[in-house]
Design an enzyme around this catalytic site. Structure first.
Site, PDB file in Angstrom:
ATOM      1  N   TRP A 222      -4.021  -1.808  -1.215  1.00  0.00           N
ATOM      2  CA  TRP A 222      -4.140  -2.918  -2.162  1.00  0.00           C
ATOM      3  C   TRP A 222      -4.318  -4.024  -1.219  1.00  0.00           C
ATOM      4  CZ3 TRP A 222      -4.077  -3.539  -7.022  1.00  0.00           C
ATOM      5  CH2 TRP A 222      -3.700  -5.105  -7.568  1.00  0.00           C
TER       6      TRP A 222
ATOM      7  N   ARG B 235       1.109   1.851  -5.935  1.00  0.00           N
ATOM      8  CA  ARG B 235       1.537   0.568  -4.771  1.00  0.00           C
ATOM      9  C   ARG B 235       0.200   0.158  -4.477  1.00  0.00           C
ATOM     10  NH1 ARG B 235       6.040   1.081  -1.929  1.00  0.00           N
ATOM     11  NH2 ARG B 235       5.162   0.057  -0.206  1.00  0.00           N
TER      12      ARG B 235
ATOM     13  N   LYS C 248      -2.515  -5.633 -20.497  1.00  0.00           N
ATOM     14  CA  LYS C 248      -2.479  -6.306 -19.300  1.00  0.00           C
ATOM     15  C   LYS C 248      -3.158  -7.535 -18.759  1.00  0.00           C
ATOM     16  CE  LYS C 248       0.038  -6.495 -15.314  1.00  0.00           C
ATOM     17  NZ  LYS C 248       1.130  -7.133 -15.624  1.00  0.00           N
TER      18      LYS C 248
ATOM     19  N   CYS D  80       0.845  -1.262   0.030  1.00  0.00           N
ATOM     20  CA  CYS D  80       0.034   0.104  -0.186  1.00  0.00           C
ATOM     21  C   CYS D  80       0.929   1.171   0.202  1.00  0.00           C
ATOM     22  CB  CYS D  80      -0.810   0.169   1.202  1.00  0.00           C
ATOM     23  SG  CYS D  80      -1.645  -1.491   1.644  1.00  0.00           S
TER      24      CYS D  80
ATOM     25  N   GLU E 111       7.723 -10.661 -26.206  1.00  0.00           N
ATOM     26  CA  GLU E 111       6.690  -9.652 -25.940  1.00  0.00           C
ATOM     27  C   GLU E 111       7.387  -8.211 -25.951  1.00  0.00           C
ATOM     28  OE1 GLU E 111       4.425 -10.864 -22.553  1.00  0.00           O
ATOM     29  OE2 GLU E 111       6.081 -11.207 -21.466  1.00  0.00           O
TER      30      GLU E 111
ATOM     31  N   LYS F 161       9.429 -13.400 -22.673  1.00  0.00           N
ATOM     32  CA  LYS F 161       9.836 -12.149 -22.227  1.00  0.00           C
ATOM     33  C   LYS F 161      10.321 -11.418 -23.458  1.00  0.00           C
ATOM     34  CE  LYS F 161       8.196 -11.307 -18.328  1.00  0.00           C
ATOM     35  NZ  LYS F 161       7.090 -11.878 -18.895  1.00  0.00           N
TER      36      LYS F 161
ATOM     37  N   HIS G  33      16.656 -33.729 -31.232  1.00  0.00           N
ATOM     38  CA  HIS G  33      15.572 -34.176 -31.865  1.00  0.00           C
ATOM     39  C   HIS G  33      15.031 -33.336 -32.759  1.00  0.00           C
ATOM     40  CE1 HIS G  33      15.600 -37.745 -29.323  1.00  0.00           C
ATOM     41  NE2 HIS G  33      15.353 -36.924 -28.308  1.00  0.00           N
TER      42      HIS G  33
ATOM     43  N   GLU H  60      10.007 -18.936 -20.389  1.00  0.00           N
ATOM     44  CA  GLU H  60       9.430 -17.726 -19.901  1.00  0.00           C
ATOM     45  C   GLU H  60      10.193 -16.641 -20.210  1.00  0.00           C
ATOM     46  OE1 GLU H  60       7.329 -15.797 -18.838  1.00  0.00           O
ATOM     47  OE2 GLU H  60       8.094 -14.213 -17.772  1.00  0.00           O
TER      48      GLU H  60
ATOM     49  N   ASN I 171       0.470  -0.190   6.257  1.00  0.00           N
ATOM     50  CA  ASN I 171       1.034  -0.947   5.014  1.00  0.00           C
ATOM     51  C   ASN I 171       1.673  -2.288   5.591  1.00  0.00           C
ATOM     52  OD1 ASN I 171       1.989  -2.235   2.640  1.00  0.00           O
ATOM     53  ND2 ASN I 171       3.774  -0.755   2.802  1.00  0.00           N
ATOM     54  N   GLY I 172       1.264  -3.350   5.197  1.00  0.00           N
ATOM     55  CA  GLY I 172       1.871  -4.728   5.614  1.00  0.00           C
ATOM     56  C   GLY I 172       0.993  -5.742   6.134  1.00  0.00           C
TER      57      GLY I 172
HETATM   58  C1  G6P Z   1      -1.787 -11.284 -20.893  1.00  0.00           C
HETATM   59  C2  G6P Z   1      -0.563 -10.487 -20.260  1.00  0.00           C
HETATM   60  C3  G6P Z   1       0.649 -11.349 -19.586  1.00  0.00           C
HETATM   61  C4  G6P Z   1      -0.072 -12.301 -18.716  1.00  0.00           C
HETATM   62  C5  G6P Z   1      -1.452 -12.966 -19.028  1.00  0.00           C
HETATM   63  C6  G6P Z   1      -2.149 -13.828 -18.027  1.00  0.00           C
HETATM   64  O1  G6P Z   1      -1.569 -11.753 -21.978  1.00  0.00           O
HETATM   65  O2  G6P Z   1       0.237  -9.646 -21.235  1.00  0.00           O
HETATM   66  O3  G6P Z   1       1.599 -10.687 -18.948  1.00  0.00           O
HETATM   67  O4  G6P Z   1       0.685 -13.280 -18.186  1.00  0.00           O
HETATM   68  O5  G6P Z   1      -2.277 -12.194 -19.762  1.00  0.00           O
HETATM   69  O6  G6P Z   1      -2.576 -12.826 -17.144  1.00  0.00           O
HETATM   70  P1  G6P Z   1      -2.967 -12.965 -15.721  1.00  0.00           P
HETATM   71  O7  G6P Z   1      -3.555 -11.971 -15.177  1.00  0.00           O
HETATM   72  O8  G6P Z   1      -4.194 -14.274 -15.769  1.00  0.00           O
HETATM   73  O9  G6P Z   1      -1.790 -13.872 -14.763  1.00  0.00           O
END
Ligand code: G6P
Length: 614
Positions: free
Chosen positions: A75, A27, A609, A2, A491, A488, A507, A484, A101-102
């Site tokens: 949050w 935050r 997002k 927070c 994207e 990264k 293979h 992953e 916060n915490g």
């Molecule tokens: C979108 C985002 C990714 C994320 C995925 C799953 O594609 O761009 O960064 O990993 O959604 O999102 P979630 O909120 O379900 O973890």
């Protein structure tokens, strides 16, 4: 996570506090509130939703003139994000207001004690108990500073607290344990906040506060003590960035900031998971032990980066619990008519808790009578609301579209789930579980050590900025990390990148190797069967064909070092937990490469997002 602000000075506190909250909104943004001291009373307003809701409420109903105030942007951790649970919280007589916060781990005991004494607590938060305790001390004759010291000595967990007393108009008192707090030094005015961004507009001079300290600010003075009242030195520092960078805490991108927040996020994700008797406990486990003992299959579903967390979860769940575990992309799962029974546990992993594909997958599972557990970062989102149980990941809001700290804490939550299942089903002894939890508790420090190599990773990115393609190899839990790492890079840097299971190389993919092709290899720790040696053979094979090898391996792994063109060292960790440290250089690498290419790292093209359509 927070955001917190406190102010004492000649200006209208409401504006200073609300503007400070705006800079801290990264935050937390599920509710916000302020409390101002005015003529011996507290004027407080707090609203669920973004800060703009509070802004509107304050515009409709302007608060009184005040020179002393505190504010909070939340949050949620304890209790859903509604008006009642928003901060500040007041004591029984409304004389003391407190923001926090915490997590206060022993709040249930404190709350029960207060209720037995006749206190009525109106929210579901852990904070309100602390507000009541604080006010009781003040009413009994302590100054707010003394009262704060008495109360924090009774609290367990990690917290930053900031309080005001209606009858002591020119003082704000704050305390800190394992949660951020800095003081801002003004001219005839002073500040406290979670981060300097909150007051950078007014001063760039700040005081660094240590752990377990209580700080009192008035217009002309800042004094710091420990929790027992002994005076403490505090180190002044000058903030060398300005308002424009404020929301990002001095970083160029939210993503980079979120990468560097990860040690704290891992610590927060682990906080409060033990009962007093050392047994694991999870946030909202509405499934009974018997339900969990009846589970004969686990299916973990997710999309994107979260899907790679599910792949790691499978290794941990099967190894520690011996329950068969499948993982599946949420959008594939539902349409292939999966076999689901009442004894299937479907686990949905989602940072946002709103991803439509994942939501549809759990709805389908529920319709078939299966049990559903969510691993989620967003309190009160749709996926956790529709699940039978939730483990919140407590990473704080993630702003960068590409998930980093969200992923890291999904891994932590997956390990906790696997250990919890092992505890309930008796597939691991208590001391074995405690030993693994002990290893997890060392992770914040170990992730921090990997971050110390950021400069070397950035230099590597500069070196590879013109590469046409990068491959990633891993085995066992290093395989999802290779995937992953490649995602990264795709994207963020819009580069061709692919991750492979290292054993699959021979293979087919080995045909891709040509002179100078960069290949990032995640080497398993030594000691688990022949995993390490098999990976080493793979590295030798690609090197012989001209690949440029970038090797992530244990810091003292001298066997692999001769085959590394670049060596990135990882702290010693158990094989199953290696993803927590191995993913960090890959995040830094993609972030830096995208920056060098001039891309918008926080908002990559074509991506969102949270994808709320199927
Ligand atoms: C979108 C985002 C990714 C994320 C995925 C799953 O594609 O761009 O960064 O990993 O959604 O999102 P979630 O909120 O379900 O973890």
């Amino acid at each position: 996570m927070c955001g917190i602000v406190g102010y004492v000075g000649p200006r209208q506190a409401e504006r200073i506090v609300v503007d400070g909250l705006r800079r801290l909104e990264y935050r937390g943004y599920d509710s916000a509130g302020i409390a101002l001291v005015h003529e011996g009373t507290i004027a407080s307003d707090k609203r669920a939703g973004k800060l703009s809701n509070l802004d509107k409420a304050l515009a409709d109903n302007p608060p009184p003139e005040s020179s002393t105030g505190i504010g909070h942007t939340r949050w949620a951790t304890h209790g859903p994000p509604n008006d009642q649970n928003a901060h500040p919280h007041l004591g029984a007589e409304g004389r003391v207001a407190l923001v926090h916060n915490g997590i206060i781990e022993n709040f249930a005991v404190l709350r029960a004690e207060l209720e037995a004494e006749g206190h009525e607590l109106v929210s579901e938060t852990d904070t309100e108990a602390a507000a009541h305790l604080l006010e009781a001390e003040v009413v009994a004759g302590s100054t707010l500073t003394e009262a704060m010291r008495q109360v924090v000595r009774r609290l367990e967990g990690a917290f930053t607290l900031v309080a005001v007393d209606a009858q002591d108009p020119d003082r704000v008192v704050a305390a800190r344990r394992n949660s951020p707090l800095v003081a801002g030094i003004g001219d005839g005015e002073n500040f406290v906040a979670s981060d300097v961004a909150a007051f950078i507009e007014h001063t760039r001079e700040a005081l660094e506060l240590g752990q377990d300290q209580v700080v009192t600010i008035t217009r002309d003075d800042i004094s710091v003590t420990d929790f027992d009242g002994a005076e403490q030195p505090a180190t002044p520092f000058h903030v060398d960035w300005d308002l424009s960078a404020a929301e990002k805490g001095g970083y160029d991108w939210f993503m980079r900031k979120e990468i560097f927040e990860q040690p704290g996020c891992v610590a927060d994700a682990l906080l409060g998971r033990h009962s007093a008797r050392g047994r694991l406990q999870l946030d909202e486990m509405r499934l009974s032990d018997q339900d969990l003992r009846d589970v004969d299959k686990v299916i973990v579903v997710a999309c994107g980066t979260a899907f790679y967390a599910t792949m790691v979860a499978k290794y941990a769940i099967e190894h520690w619990t011996r329950i068969p575990c499948e993982v599946e992309l949420a959008h594939e799962f539902r349409y292939r008519d999966p076999i689901l029974t009442r004894d299937t546990l479907v686990v949905a992993v989602s940072q946002s808790g709103e991803t439509a594909d994942t939501l549809m997958a759990i709805r389908h599972a529920k319709a078939q009578g299966s049990k559903v557990l969510a691993i989620c970062n967003t309190n009160g989102a749709t996926i956790p609301r529709e699940s039978d149980a939730v483990i919140y990941t407590h990473a704080g809001p993630e702003i960068g579209v590409a998930s980093t700290k969200g992923f890291m804490t999904q891994l932590v939550a997956s390990y906790l789930l696997a250990l919890y299942l092992a505890q309930v089903r008796g597939t691991k002894f208590g001391d074995e579980i405690s030993q693994i939890v002990g290893e997890l508790e060392q992770m914040p420090q170990k992730v921090g050590r990997v971050l110390e190599q950021a400069d070397a990773v950035n230099a590597l990115a500069a070196d590879l900025a013109e590469a046409r393609s990068v491959l990633f190899l891993g085995r066992h839990t290093g395989f999802p990390i290779a995937l992953e790492g490649a995602l990264k890079l795709k994207e963020l840097a819009y580069m061709h990148a692919e991750g492979f299971a290292a054993g699959e190389l021979k293979h087919g993919p080995i045909a891709l190797i040509e002179d100078g092709l960069p290949v990032i290899c995640v080497v398993p720790p030594r000691g688990r069967d022949q995993l390490h040696d098999k990976m080493l053979s793979g590295i030798q094979e690609i090197r012989a064909r001209g690949a440029r090898t970038i090797v992530l391996a244990e810091e003292d792994d001298e066997v692999v070092r001769p085959y590394a063109d670049t060596f990135i060292s990882l702290p010693k960790v158990p094989t199953l937990l290696q993803p927590l440290v191995a993913v960090v250089p890959l995040q830094l690498f993609a972030c830096e490469l995208a920056t060098l290419k001039g891309h918008d790292v926080d908002q990559p093209r074509n991506l969102a997002k949270s994808v709320t359509v199927e």
